[in-house]
Design an enzyme around this catalytic site. Structure first.
Site, mmCIF file in Angstrom:
data_model
loop_
_atom_site.group_PDB
_atom_site.id
_atom_site.type_symbol
_atom_site.label_atom_id
_atom_site.label_comp_id
_atom_site.label_asym_id
_atom_site.label_seq_id
_atom_site.Cartn_x
_atom_site.Cartn_y
_atom_site.Cartn_z
ATOM 1 C CB THR A 231 28.995 32.462 42.273
ATOM 2 O OG1 THR A 231 30.273 32.908 42.150
ATOM 3 C CG2 THR A 231 28.985 30.877 42.955
ATOM 4 C CG HIS B 7 39.395 34.033 42.092
ATOM 5 N ND1 HIS B 7 38.097 33.451 43.529
ATOM 6 C CD2 HIS B 7 37.544 33.388 41.305
ATOM 7 C CE1 HIS B 7 37.507 33.801 42.931
ATOM 8 N NE2 HIS B 7 37.272 32.713 42.318
ATOM 9 C CG HIS C 182 30.117 42.608 31.986
ATOM 10 N ND1 HIS C 182 29.599 42.142 33.181
ATOM 11 C CD2 HIS C 182 28.939 41.626 31.356
ATOM 12 C CE1 HIS C 182 28.275 40.734 32.996
ATOM 13 N NE2 HIS C 182 28.432 40.685 32.214
ATOM 14 C CB CYS D 235 27.544 42.869 36.712
ATOM 15 S SG CYS D 235 28.674 42.155 36.913
ATOM 16 C CG HIS E 265 35.677 36.844 38.740
ATOM 17 N ND1 HIS E 265 34.397 36.692 37.787
ATOM 18 C CD2 HIS E 265 36.453 35.888 39.542
ATOM 19 C CE1 HIS E 265 34.371 35.816 38.867
ATOM 20 N NE2 HIS E 265 35.065 35.401 39.888
HETATM 21 P P1 AMP Z 1 33.295 32.954 41.745
HETATM 22 O O1 AMP Z 1 32.839 31.643 42.012
HETATM 23 O O2 AMP Z 1 34.861 32.022 40.217
HETATM 24 O O3 AMP Z 1 32.620 33.135 40.369
HETATM 25 O O4 AMP Z 1 33.746 33.425 42.482
HETATM 26 C C1 AMP Z 1 32.620 34.534 42.704
HETATM 27 C C2 AMP Z 1 33.800 35.317 44.068
HETATM 28 O O5 AMP Z 1 33.578 36.891 44.743
HETATM 29 C C3 AMP Z 1 33.570 34.934 45.019
HETATM 30 O O6 AMP Z 1 34.913 34.093 45.660
HETATM 31 C C4 AMP Z 1 32.865 35.526 46.243
HETATM 32 O O7 AMP Z 1 33.288 35.312 47.846
HETATM 33 C C5 AMP Z 1 33.488 36.503 45.512
HETATM 34 N N1 AMP Z 1 31.925 37.434 45.821
HETATM 35 C C6 AMP Z 1 31.570 37.979 45.965
HETATM 36 N N2 AMP Z 1 30.798 39.426 45.889
HETATM 37 C C7 AMP Z 1 32.065 39.994 46.382
HETATM 38 C C8 AMP Z 1 31.823 41.626 46.755
HETATM 39 N N3 AMP Z 1 30.887 42.433 46.777
HETATM 40 N N4 AMP Z 1 32.836 41.575 47.198
HETATM 41 C C9 AMP Z 1 34.125 40.663 47.524
HETATM 42 N N5 AMP Z 1 34.509 39.868 46.739
HETATM 43 C C10 AMP Z 1 32.655 39.040 46.134
#
Ligand code: AMP
Length: 111
Positions: A94, A101, A46, A4, A99
């Site tokens: 993804t 945003h 998690h 993860c 989380h």
């Molecule tokens: P979601 O699509 O809602 O699952 O958002 C996942 C977010 O995590 C996306 O906006 C990605 O740009 C962000 N993300 C993925 N890997 C990283 C990372 N290593 N550091 C910071 N943000 C990340």
């Protein structure tokens, strides 16, 4: 949780631009920002979605929202911001570690 990416960020195993951390959450910059300011507030525990919210986790998410509100000025969000929590495939989630945003720093499109 193995494999993860957010657990690895929480553990400091992969780098992130952290702007806030306490014993139960971190806030760091999204690596692919979709607004002038794009942060992610992540619980250290998690779990993937709101469908897994126990009473304790629901209280934790409440504290995450409260913390975002309290840090508003420090985060550069005094003029307003948007919170988004993607859940599952249709929403385009993804990373399967819950989380929030945090989007702001400019007028955000709606529609
Ligand atoms: P979601 O699509 O809602 O699952 O958002 C996942 C977010 O995590 C996306 O906006 C990605 O740009 C962000 N993300 C993925 N890997 C990283 C990372 N290593 N550091 C910071 N943000 C990340």
């Amino acid at each position: 949780m193995e494999n993860c990416i957010f657990c690895k960020i929480v553990a400091g195993e992969i780098p992130s631009a952290k702007v806030y951390e306490d014993e139960e959450m971190v806030i760091f910059k999204d690596v692919a920002p979709k607004a002038k300011i794009h942060l992610l507030c992540v619980p250290k525990e998690h779990f993937a979605t709101v469908m897994e919210l126990t009473d304790e986790r629901a209280a934790l998410v409440g504290r995450m929202l409260q913390k975002i509100g309290r840090l508003r000025d420090m985060l550069g969000l005094a003029d307003g911001f948007r919170l988004v929590v993607n859940q599952g495939e249709n929403a385009g989630q993804t990373v399967h570690h819950l989380h929030i945003h945090i989007l702001g720093g400019e007028t955000l499109p709606w529609e």
